[in-house]
Design a protein around this motif. Sequence first.
Motif, PDB file in Angstrom:
ATOM      1  N   LEU A   4       0.829  -1.205   0.000  1.00  0.00           N
ATOM      2  CA  LEU A   4       0.000   0.000   0.000  1.00  0.00           C
ATOM      3  C   LEU A   4       0.863   1.255   0.000  1.00  0.00           C
ATOM      4  CD1 LEU A   4      -2.764   1.339   0.146  1.00  0.00           C
ATOM      5  CD2 LEU A   4      -2.672   1.105   2.648  1.00  0.00           C
ATOM      6  N   VAL A   5       1.884   1.292   0.837  1.00  0.00           N
ATOM      7  CA  VAL A   5       2.757   2.469   0.899  1.00  0.00           C
ATOM      8  C   VAL A   5       3.477   2.677  -0.426  1.00  0.00           C
ATOM      9  CG1 VAL A   5       4.804   3.463   1.998  1.00  0.00           C
ATOM     10  CG2 VAL A   5       3.055   2.357   3.396  1.00  0.00           C
ATOM     11  N   SER A   6       3.981   1.606  -1.028  1.00  0.00           N
ATOM     12  CA  SER A   6       4.700   1.747  -2.297  1.00  0.00           C
ATOM     13  C   SER A   6       3.774   2.253  -3.398  1.00  0.00           C
ATOM     14  CB  SER A   6       5.334   0.414  -2.700  1.00  0.00           C
ATOM     15  OG  SER A   6       4.348  -0.558  -3.022  1.00  0.00           O
ATOM     16  N   LYS A   7       2.534   1.779  -3.422  1.00  0.00           N
ATOM     17  CA  LYS A   7       1.583   2.234  -4.435  1.00  0.00           C
ATOM     18  C   LYS A   7       1.197   3.697  -4.212  1.00  0.00           C
ATOM     19  CE  LYS A   7       1.390  -1.746  -6.459  1.00  0.00           C
ATOM     20  NZ  LYS A   7       2.059  -1.950  -7.770  1.00  0.00           N
ATOM     21  N   ILE A   8       1.069   4.097  -2.963  1.00  0.00           N
ATOM     22  CA  ILE A   8       0.770   5.503  -2.661  1.00  0.00           C
ATOM     23  C   ILE A   8       1.908   6.389  -3.138  1.00  0.00           C
ATOM     24  CG2 ILE A   8       0.506   7.176  -0.787  1.00  0.00           C
ATOM     25  CD1 ILE A   8      -1.085   5.055   0.735  1.00  0.00           C
ATOM     26  N   PHE A   9       3.158   5.973  -2.901  1.00  0.00           N
ATOM     27  CA  PHE A   9       4.311   6.744  -3.354  1.00  0.00           C
ATOM     28  C   PHE A   9       4.296   6.901  -4.876  1.00  0.00           C
ATOM     29  CE2 PHE A   9       7.293   5.819   0.491  1.00  0.00           C
ATOM     30  CZ  PHE A   9       6.567   6.732   1.230  1.00  0.00           C
ATOM     31  N   ILE A  10       4.017   5.806  -5.580  1.00  0.00           N
ATOM     32  CA  ILE A  10       3.964   5.866  -7.049  1.00  0.00           C
ATOM     33  C   ILE A  10       2.861   6.823  -7.497  1.00  0.00           C
ATOM     34  CG2 ILE A  10       3.448   4.546  -9.133  1.00  0.00           C
ATOM     35  CD1 ILE A  10       4.745   2.123  -7.782  1.00  0.00           C
ATOM     36  N   PHE A  11       1.706   6.744  -6.838  1.00  0.00           N
ATOM     37  CA  PHE A  11       0.590   7.631  -7.182  1.00  0.00           C
ATOM     38  C   PHE A  11       0.959   9.091  -6.967  1.00  0.00           C
ATOM     39  CE2 PHE A  11      -3.208   9.967  -5.669  1.00  0.00           C
ATOM     40  CZ  PHE A  11      -3.950   9.933  -6.833  1.00  0.00           C
ATOM     41  N   LEU A  12       1.621   9.392  -5.856  1.00  0.00           N
ATOM     42  CA  LEU A  12       2.005  10.771  -5.570  1.00  0.00           C
ATOM     43  C   LEU A  12       3.033  11.280  -6.584  1.00  0.00           C
ATOM     44  CD1 LEU A  12       2.244  10.671  -1.665  1.00  0.00           C
ATOM     45  CD2 LEU A  12       0.407  11.636  -3.076  1.00  0.00           C
ATOM     46  N   TRP A  13       3.976  10.425  -6.970  1.00  0.00           N
ATOM     47  CA  TRP A  13       4.943  10.819  -7.994  1.00  0.00           C
ATOM     48  C   TRP A  13       4.239  11.061  -9.327  1.00  0.00           C
ATOM     49  CZ3 TRP A  13       9.758  12.501  -7.716  1.00  0.00           C
ATOM     50  CH2 TRP A  13      10.516  12.222  -6.582  1.00  0.00           C
ATOM     51  N   THR A  14       3.232  10.247  -9.627  1.00  0.00           N
ATOM     52  CA  THR A  14       2.505  10.406 -10.884  1.00  0.00           C
ATOM     53  C   THR A  14       1.715  11.715 -10.899  1.00  0.00           C
ATOM     54  OG1 THR A  14       2.306   7.998 -11.045  1.00  0.00           O
ATOM     55  CG2 THR A  14       0.874   9.299 -12.473  1.00  0.00           C
ATOM     56  N   LEU A  15       1.242  12.161  -9.735  1.00  0.00           N
ATOM     57  CA  LEU A  15       0.522  13.421  -9.666  1.00  0.00           C
ATOM     58  C   LEU A  15       1.415  14.592 -10.060  1.00  0.00           C
ATOM     59  CD1 LEU A  15      -1.633  13.150  -6.404  1.00  0.00           C
ATOM     60  CD2 LEU A  15      -2.393  12.982  -8.774  1.00  0.00           C
ATOM     61  N   LEU A  16       2.718  14.477  -9.762  1.00  0.00           N
ATOM     62  CA  LEU A  16       3.647  15.542 -10.127  1.00  0.00           C
ATOM     63  C   LEU A  16       3.790  15.614 -11.644  1.00  0.00           C
ATOM     64  CD1 LEU A  16       6.423  15.035  -7.425  1.00  0.00           C
ATOM     65  CD2 LEU A  16       4.589  16.745  -7.440  1.00  0.00           C
ATOM     66  N   LEU A  17       4.220  14.505 -12.218  1.00  0.00           N
ATOM     67  CA  LEU A  17       4.369  14.390 -13.673  1.00  0.00           C
ATOM     68  C   LEU A  17       4.302  12.916 -14.035  1.00  0.00           C
ATOM     69  CD1 LEU A  17       7.231  16.929 -14.538  1.00  0.00           C
ATOM     70  CD2 LEU A  17       4.848  17.111 -15.256  1.00  0.00           C
ATOM     71  N   ILE A  18       3.892  12.631 -15.248  1.00  0.00           N
ATOM     72  CA  ILE A  18       3.756  11.240 -15.684  1.00  0.00           C
ATOM     73  C   ILE A  18       5.110  10.534 -15.696  1.00  0.00           C
ATOM     74  CG2 ILE A  18       3.080   9.735 -17.585  1.00  0.00           C
ATOM     75  CD1 ILE A  18       0.760  11.006 -16.142  1.00  0.00           C
ATOM     76  N   ILE A  19       6.137  11.192 -16.258  1.00  0.00           N
ATOM     77  CA  ILE A  19       7.446  10.544 -16.391  1.00  0.00           C
ATOM     78  C   ILE A  19       8.030  10.136 -15.040  1.00  0.00           C
ATOM     79  CG2 ILE A  19       9.809  10.815 -17.222  1.00  0.00           C
ATOM     80  CD1 ILE A  19       7.675  10.488 -19.390  1.00  0.00           C
ATOM     81  N   PRO A  20       8.054  11.041 -14.012  1.00  0.00           N
ATOM     82  CA  PRO A  20       8.540  10.586 -12.695  1.00  0.00           C
ATOM     83  C   PRO A  20       7.736   9.412 -12.141  1.00  0.00           C
ATOM     84  CG  PRO A  20       8.449  12.967 -12.769  1.00  0.00           C
ATOM     85  CD  PRO A  20       7.774  12.485 -14.020  1.00  0.00           C
ATOM     86  N   GLY A  21       6.431   9.401 -12.411  1.00  0.00           N
ATOM     87  CA  GLY A  21       5.620   8.285 -11.943  1.00  0.00           C
ATOM     88  C   GLY A  21       6.021   6.973 -12.593  1.00  0.00           C
ATOM     89  N   ILE A  22       6.333   7.020 -13.895  1.00  0.00           N
ATOM     90  CA  ILE A  22       6.775   5.816 -14.599  1.00  0.00           C
ATOM     91  C   ILE A  22       8.121   5.347 -14.055  1.00  0.00           C
ATOM     92  CG2 ILE A  22       7.517   4.902 -16.834  1.00  0.00           C
ATOM     93  CD1 ILE A  22       5.482   6.760 -18.139  1.00  0.00           C
ATOM     94  N   ILE A  23       9.030   6.292 -13.842  1.00  0.00           N
ATOM     95  CA  ILE A  23      10.356   5.947 -13.321  1.00  0.00           C
ATOM     96  C   ILE A  23      10.233   5.290 -11.952  1.00  0.00           C
ATOM     97  CG2 ILE A  23      12.538   6.906 -12.488  1.00  0.00           C
ATOM     98  CD1 ILE A  23      12.300   9.035 -14.678  1.00  0.00           C
ATOM     99  N   LYS A  24       9.400   5.859 -11.082  1.00  0.00           N
ATOM    100  CA  LYS A  24       9.233   5.296  -9.742  1.00  0.00           C
ATOM    101  C   LYS A  24       8.526   3.946  -9.782  1.00  0.00           C
ATOM    102  CE  LYS A  24      11.376   8.186  -7.209  1.00  0.00           C
ATOM    103  NZ  LYS A  24      12.595   7.748  -6.464  1.00  0.00           N
ATOM    104  N   SER A  25       7.658   3.757 -10.761  1.00  0.00           N
ATOM    105  CA  SER A  25       6.998   2.452 -10.862  1.00  0.00           C
ATOM    106  C   SER A  25       8.017   1.365 -11.158  1.00  0.00           C
ATOM    107  CB  SER A  25       5.914   2.484 -11.938  1.00  0.00           C
ATOM    108  OG  SER A  25       6.473   2.615 -13.229  1.00  0.00           O
TER     109      SER A  25
END
Length: 268
Positions: free
Chosen positions: A144-165
């Motif tokens: 759950l925590v890891s998915k929340i982190f990915i979601f928050l990064w994706t809110l900033l920009l799509i590319i950072p969200g993909i990288i964090k995923s």
Amino acid sequence: MWTRKELKDRAKAVLRKIYLSALGVSIVIALAGGSPSWSGSSSHSRNSRNDFYSGINNGFSNNAPNDFHSSITNVFPFHFLFAFLMFGLIALLGVIALRVFLGYSLEVGGRRYFVKSAQYKDNKGCFGFGFNGYNYGGIVKTMLVSKIFIFLWTLLLIIPGIIKSYAYSMVPYILADNPNIGVKKAIALSNEMTRGHKFDMFVLDLSFIGWYLLGAIAFGIGIIFVLPYQNATDAELYLVLRRNALDSGFCTYEDLLLDQPESYDNRW
């Protein structure tokens, strides 16, 4: 260093022995992980939009604004719209709850199945592993925590969200080894494992597109049969990255509850 060909060749060798069971496990992982829909809903949406725009051009545009408002309220009463939105919200919350409290443990159990199979070890009882006593709480919290982190990064920009995923993509596999390694340790270890490999992992995923397109020809049903191939390949990738992490001192055998020394063969 690893290559796509090596990982895929190993995955194929494993699947020759377990393909049918791997197919069943892959379907469970896909359902538990909320895999994207392969239906033709986009064409339906386009048709709906065209009909709506056609209605505007042919009728609504010739009427006064009050007539337009009256037409809309006649077709979609506000109380009906409110009830529809509430139903959608409840359904969404239900899907999220299923994903968190059921899907995470099923996904980790499925990853464990493929990792064990890749090592030609006993792969039975892997789904039960995720729901076994103290394992369950550790898996749900960390996932759950890891998915929340990915979601928050994706809110900033799509590319950072993909990288964090990609950076957090090894978390389910780490939990498959040790469900109680802890949130910080699991995320930090996944970051270290994937450091310098993210682009290669992205290209590895792209290499399956041809298979998925081929599977989509049969009304999307063929895609299901590609899932074991990718899941088995991803498990091979984890074993390589895990070996690198152990050799580099990023983690210990105790961290991952592995026997010491681990029984790797000459593939590594």
